[in-house]
Structure formats: C-alpha cells, structure tokens
Design a protein around this motif. Structure first.
Motif, mmCIF file in Angstrom:
data_model
loop_
_atom_site.group_PDB
_atom_site.id
_atom_site.type_symbol
_atom_site.label_atom_id
_atom_site.label_comp_id
_atom_site.label_asym_id
_atom_site.label_seq_id
_atom_site.Cartn_x
_atom_site.Cartn_y
_atom_site.Cartn_z
ATOM 1 N N TYR A 25 -2.764 -6.119 -3.296
ATOM 2 C CA TYR A 25 -3.649 -5.421 -2.364
ATOM 3 C C TYR A 25 -3.411 -3.915 -2.393
ATOM 4 O O TYR A 25 -4.366 -3.128 -2.333
ATOM 5 C CB TYR A 25 -3.451 -5.942 -0.941
ATOM 6 C CG TYR A 25 -4.229 -5.152 0.089
ATOM 7 C CD1 TYR A 25 -5.568 -5.420 0.330
ATOM 8 C CD2 TYR A 25 -3.631 -4.107 0.804
ATOM 9 C CE1 TYR A 25 -6.294 -4.679 1.259
ATOM 10 C CE2 TYR A 25 -4.344 -3.365 1.736
ATOM 11 C CZ TYR A 25 -5.670 -3.653 1.964
ATOM 12 O OH TYR A 25 -6.375 -2.916 2.866
ATOM 13 N N GLY A 26 -2.135 -3.511 -2.445
ATOM 14 C CA GLY A 26 -1.831 -2.086 -2.462
ATOM 15 C C GLY A 26 -2.516 -1.383 -3.618
ATOM 16 O O GLY A 26 -3.067 -0.287 -3.463
ATOM 17 N N MET A 27 -2.488 -2.006 -4.798
ATOM 18 C CA MET A 27 -3.160 -1.440 -5.962
ATOM 19 C C MET A 27 -4.674 -1.468 -5.776
ATOM 20 O O MET A 27 -5.376 -0.500 -6.098
ATOM 21 C CB MET A 27 -2.778 -2.227 -7.223
ATOM 22 C CG MET A 27 -3.430 -1.723 -8.495
ATOM 23 S SD MET A 27 -2.931 -2.687 -9.944
ATOM 24 C CE MET A 27 -1.223 -2.168 -10.113
ATOM 25 N N ALA A 28 -5.203 -2.567 -5.242
ATOM 26 C CA ALA A 28 -6.644 -2.696 -5.043
ATOM 27 C C ALA A 28 -7.160 -1.624 -4.096
ATOM 28 O O ALA A 28 -8.173 -0.964 -4.369
ATOM 29 C CB ALA A 28 -6.971 -4.091 -4.495
ATOM 30 N N PHE A 29 -6.474 -1.409 -2.991
ATOM 31 C CA PHE A 29 -6.934 -0.462 -1.976
ATOM 32 C C PHE A 29 -6.686 0.985 -2.382
ATOM 33 O O PHE A 29 -7.601 1.815 -2.366
ATOM 34 C CB PHE A 29 -6.244 -0.751 -0.639
ATOM 35 C CG PHE A 29 -6.655 0.187 0.457
ATOM 36 C CD1 PHE A 29 -7.827 -0.017 1.166
ATOM 37 C CD2 PHE A 29 -5.873 1.296 0.784
ATOM 38 C CE1 PHE A 29 -8.219 0.851 2.175
ATOM 39 C CE2 PHE A 29 -6.255 2.173 1.785
ATOM 40 C CZ PHE A 29 -7.433 1.941 2.483
ATOM 41 N N GLU A 54 0.829 -1.209 0.000
ATOM 42 C CA GLU A 54 0.000 0.000 0.000
ATOM 43 C C GLU A 54 0.862 1.258 0.000
ATOM 44 O O GLU A 54 0.563 2.234 -0.709
ATOM 45 C CB GLU A 54 -0.902 -0.028 1.231
ATOM 46 C CG GLU A 54 -1.882 1.109 1.335
ATOM 47 C CD GLU A 54 -2.651 1.064 2.639
ATOM 48 O OE1 GLU A 54 -3.009 2.147 3.130
ATOM 49 O OE2 GLU A 54 -2.877 -0.037 3.162
ATOM 50 N N THR A 55 1.949 1.260 0.776
ATOM 51 C CA THR A 55 2.811 2.440 0.846
ATOM 52 C C THR A 55 3.507 2.702 -0.479
ATOM 53 O O THR A 55 3.869 3.840 -0.778
ATOM 54 C CB THR A 55 3.874 2.274 1.948
ATOM 55 O OG1 THR A 55 4.753 1.180 1.620
ATOM 56 C CG2 THR A 55 3.238 2.021 3.295
ATOM 57 N N LEU A 56 3.701 1.665 -1.291
ATOM 58 C CA LEU A 56 4.383 1.824 -2.573
ATOM 59 C C LEU A 56 3.425 2.274 -3.677
ATOM 60 O O LEU A 56 3.737 3.179 -4.461
ATOM 61 C CB LEU A 56 5.067 0.509 -2.966
ATOM 62 C CG LEU A 56 6.144 -0.003 -2.006
ATOM 63 C CD1 LEU A 56 6.675 -1.352 -2.466
ATOM 64 C CD2 LEU A 56 7.284 1.002 -1.891
ATOM 65 N N PHE A 57 2.249 1.660 -3.742
ATOM 66 C CA PHE A 57 1.324 1.974 -4.829
ATOM 67 C C PHE A 57 0.726 3.370 -4.709
ATOM 68 O O PHE A 57 0.306 3.951 -5.720
ATOM 69 C CB PHE A 57 0.212 0.925 -4.907
ATOM 70 C CG PHE A 57 0.580 -0.280 -5.715
ATOM 71 C CD1 PHE A 57 0.662 -0.206 -7.097
ATOM 72 C CD2 PHE A 57 0.871 -1.487 -5.108
ATOM 73 C CE1 PHE A 57 1.019 -1.313 -7.853
ATOM 74 C CE2 PHE A 57 1.219 -2.600 -5.852
ATOM 75 C CZ PHE A 57 1.302 -2.515 -7.233
ATOM 76 N N ILE A 58 0.685 3.905 -3.504
ATOM 77 C CA ILE A 58 0.136 5.253 -3.356
ATOM 78 C C ILE A 58 0.979 6.272 -4.116
ATOM 79 O O ILE A 58 0.481 7.306 -4.579
ATOM 80 C CB ILE A 58 0.020 5.629 -1.858
ATOM 81 C CG1 ILE A 58 -0.911 6.834 -1.685
ATOM 82 C CG2 ILE A 58 1.388 5.923 -1.256
ATOM 83 C CD1 ILE A 58 -1.240 7.134 -0.240
ATOM 84 N N LEU A 59 2.271 5.965 -4.289
ATOM 85 C CA LEU A 59 3.149 6.866 -5.027
ATOM 86 C C LEU A 59 2.863 6.850 -6.524
ATOM 87 O O LEU A 59 3.248 7.774 -7.244
ATOM 88 C CB LEU A 59 4.616 6.469 -4.784
ATOM 89 C CG LEU A 59 5.083 6.491 -3.322
ATOM 90 C CD1 LEU A 59 6.510 5.999 -3.223
ATOM 91 C CD2 LEU A 59 4.958 7.895 -2.741
ATOM 92 N N ALA A 60 2.192 5.795 -7.001
ATOM 93 C CA ALA A 60 1.901 5.686 -8.432
ATOM 94 C C ALA A 60 0.593 6.362 -8.827
ATOM 95 O O ALA A 60 0.312 6.526 -10.016
ATOM 96 C CB ALA A 60 1.852 4.205 -8.825
#
Length: 418
Positions: free
Chosen positions: A322-326, A268-274
């Motif tokens: 999950y990071g991308m999904a959320f 989640e912490t990584l995908f938020i940057l995208a």
C-alpha cells in the motif's frame, strides 16, 4: 527553531489523528449490528458516505483558499473549521438515521478537507519565517501526521471504538483541541495578492490550461481514474477483515484488524523516503506504472488472503505494498504536476490535481465500489474475493492503458547515474 518544529509536529499529529480516528473504521461502524453498537446500514451505503469527501474536495479548498488569501488568517480559519467539524462529529455520533448521518458527515468533511491544505500553508509560512528549508525541514515534521493517524487507529482497535460511535466522539474531542491549538500557531495573515486577478484565477481554474498539453492532460485523466481506487480500502478494508469473524473469530487478524490495517500507514512512512531515488532514476512514467502494479497487488492480495495459516501472509503483503501504491502515485504525481505547471499557476495546478484525485476520483470510487459490493452481497454476506478481484482487474486495465497512452522520456540526473 526547535520550538517552531515542535509546534508544527503537534499540529500535524492532531490534524491526522482526527482523520485516522474514523477514516478506516467508519465503514465498520456503519455496518456493525445495532446490538453490537453499530448502525447496521447496508454495506453499499458506505460508499455513498465516503464519496462525500470527494464532493468536499471539489468545492471547499478553492473557496476557503480565497477567504484565507483575502480576509482571514489561515491559522484562525483552520481553527474555526475544526470547531465546525467537531460539532458535526459529535452530532454524527448520536444519529442512527442514515440520511441525517450522511448530512452530519458531509458537514464534517466540508469543514475538514480544506484544513489539509491550510495546514500546509500555515506550516510553510512558519518555516519560511524561521529561516528554515521547506524541503529539508518539513518532511520530518509531516511524518508525525502519519504517526497521529496510526495512533488513532490503534486506539480504535484496543478500545473497541472501531465498531461503535467512540471513534466519532474521539475525533470530535481531538477537533476541539485542534481548534484551540490553531489559534496559538504563528500568524499566517492574508496575502491579499488576488485583488487584481480575474475570477478564474481567484478560483484556481486558470490551471485548466494544463489540459491543453496532451501529456499533462493524459496524466490528470489517469490521476482521476486511479484516484477512484484510493478510497476503496479505506472504505472496505476493515469491514473486509472483520468479516472473517464469522469463520475465524479467534484469529489475531480479526481481533486486531485495525492494527493490521494500520501497517498500510507504517508502509507509507517508509516508501515516501524512496521517492527521490525512484523519481530521479526512473522518471514519472515508470514510477506511476509501479504504483498501478502495487494497487493491483494491494487488491489481489486481499482477494487471496485469509485469517488463518499461510493466507495471513497475503494480508500482510497487501498492507506493505500500500505504501508504494499510495506514495508513488500521490506524492510523485504532485511533484510531476509541480514540474509541468508554469510558475504563475503552480498552486492552482496542485488544486486541479487534488480535484481530480480526492475530488472526482473519490466520488466515482465511492459510488462505484459501493455498487460492486452491493452486487456481490447476498443475505448480508459479501463475496469479498470477487470484489477484490474486480478492483485488481480495474487497476491492471488502467495501468496498461496508461503505459500505452502516456508519452514521457526521462532524463536521468547525474545524481541518479552516480
């Protein structure tokens, strides 16, 4: 300025440490046999307890927002609520009766859920007073909340708290610390700006005008439908991984199930940057379709994953997507609603979005997932493959319906074209 950032980092760390202490492991504690330190509740009852967070999200943020805007400093109100939450958590830690346990957790959630929005209010107020930029300076502060969530999960795993009341005691202690700490934060006095507004505006219900717009109404409807999926893996992810104990007790996926689950928060912490790139280049419709697809994969990988050999890879992939999904749903959806709402109701519009996702969505998801689990559990053994397949099919169906009914033409920005 550095002092303000550090103080807000500590606030966010504690805020989400409390939640991370029990959110992903409470289901395991509730279903673990009493001789192993658990409550031995029926698995279907887990969903009804988690649905309480939806009830709390429906009624408390708006009410507490009124109190904060008119009478009490936000940081003091947040501190008081954390003290109430601590009492409820300590009580729940020593309750073995389901009905009383449910009441204690309801009180805890009624106290905790509004502190999420209050923490944003306090942070934004402090950042503005310090002359900092919200967009630039707040995300690096907020990410420490996710770090706190992960740290709490890891402590649960290494100490064995994930299967006993230690998780609730740890959350209670953290709530007490947070309660006192809130009173040291920069003052966020009442705005007192709503005294001449109508009742609907005071309650944030003036944002219901959003439903008059077809595109926004469709988006909010599917936010509710997808919100039902948000709590499914929070409720049953760790119990599912722990179920492999019966066949593969020595598997690292079983021994460190909570740490494995915490990879979801790392993702989640990584995908938020995208998100800025995807939103500017592809627009909300495609980003949401990506989220629906990621939710389908999240559940689908759980359906075919296992604790041994190559099948472990599917469990890891489930945590990664999950990071991308959320993020692509929750964060991008919030940005879309902010763009769609008139300036006069932007705050209320975010309240409606939270109501649809964390409120109504969580309630339906909690009870719906509990019904599915109960229907596929025989003699205490759950057919997890069937359950995750049903959840994956649900995400697929609503994703297709969203693609067909949500009409949105994206105009790529010059930065995206570059």
């Amino acid at each position: 300025m550095k002092s303000i950032k550090l103080r807000l980092i500590v606030m966010n760390f504690l805020q989400f440490f409390i939640w991370g202490s029990w959110l992903c492991t409470l289901g395991l504690y509730m279903t673990t046999p009493t001789e192993e330190g658990g409550l031995a509740f029926d698995g279907a009852l887990v969903g009804s307890v988690f649905a309480l967070s939806g009830i709390a999200s429906l009624i408390m943020p708006a009410l507490i927002g009124i109190v904060s805007d008119k009478w009490i400093n936000a940081e003091r109100l947040m501190g008081g609520l954390h003290f109430v939450g601590a009492i409820a958590l300590f009580s729940a830690a020593f309750i073995s009766d389901y009905d009383f346990f449910k009441i204690a957790m309801l009180v805890n959630m009624l106290a905790y859920m509004p502190t999420l929005s209050l923490s944003y209010t306090v942070a934004y107020n402090a950042i503005d007073k310090a002359g900092l930029d919200r967009v630039k300076d707040y995300p690096p502060v907020r990410v420490w909340g996710t770090v706190g969530f992960i740290v709490a999960m890891w402590i649960d795993n290494f100490t064995g708290f994930s299967a006993n009341n230690g998780q609730l005691l740890m959350a209670g202690v953290a709530s007490v610390v947070m309660g006192f700490y809130c009173f040291t934060l920069p003052a966020c006095p009442p705005a007192k700006a709503m005294k001449n507004n109508g009742l609907l505006s005071m309650l944030g219900l003036d944002a219901l005008v959003l439903f008059k717009n077809y595109r926004t109404a469709v988006f909010l409807l599917f936010s509710f439908l997808l919100g039902a999926a948000l709590q499914v893996t929070n409720m049953y992810g760790v119990p599912f991984l722990d179920s492999f104990k019966a066949t593969s007790p020595d598997s690292w996926a079983v021994k460190y199930s909570v740490i494995l689950s915490s990879l979801s928060q790392v993702s989640e912490t990584l995908f938020i940057l995208a998100i800025p790139f995807f939103m500017s280049r592809y627009g909300i419709k495609r980003v949401m379709i990506i989220s629906f697809t990621a939710w389908m994969l999240r559940f689908g990988f759980f359906a075919i994953g296992g604790p041994e050999g190559f099948s472990v890879l599917f469990l890891i992939l489930s945590m990664i997507v999950y990071g991308m999904a959320f993020d692509f749903f929750n964060v991008s959806g919030s940005l879309f609603i902010a763009d769609e709402a008139p300036a006069s109701i932007k705050a209320s519009a975010q309240g409606i979005f939270m109501m649809m996702t964390n409120g109504l969505g969580s309630i339906v998801g909690g009870y719906g997932a509990g019904w599915v689990i109960k229907a596929h559990t025989t003699a205490g053994v759950t057919d997890w493959t069937a359950c995750w397949t049903i959840f994956a099919a649900y995400a697929f169906v609503i994703g297709v319906l969203f693609a067909l009914t949500f009409h949105y033409k994206h105009q790529r920005t010059a930065q995206a074209n570059a």
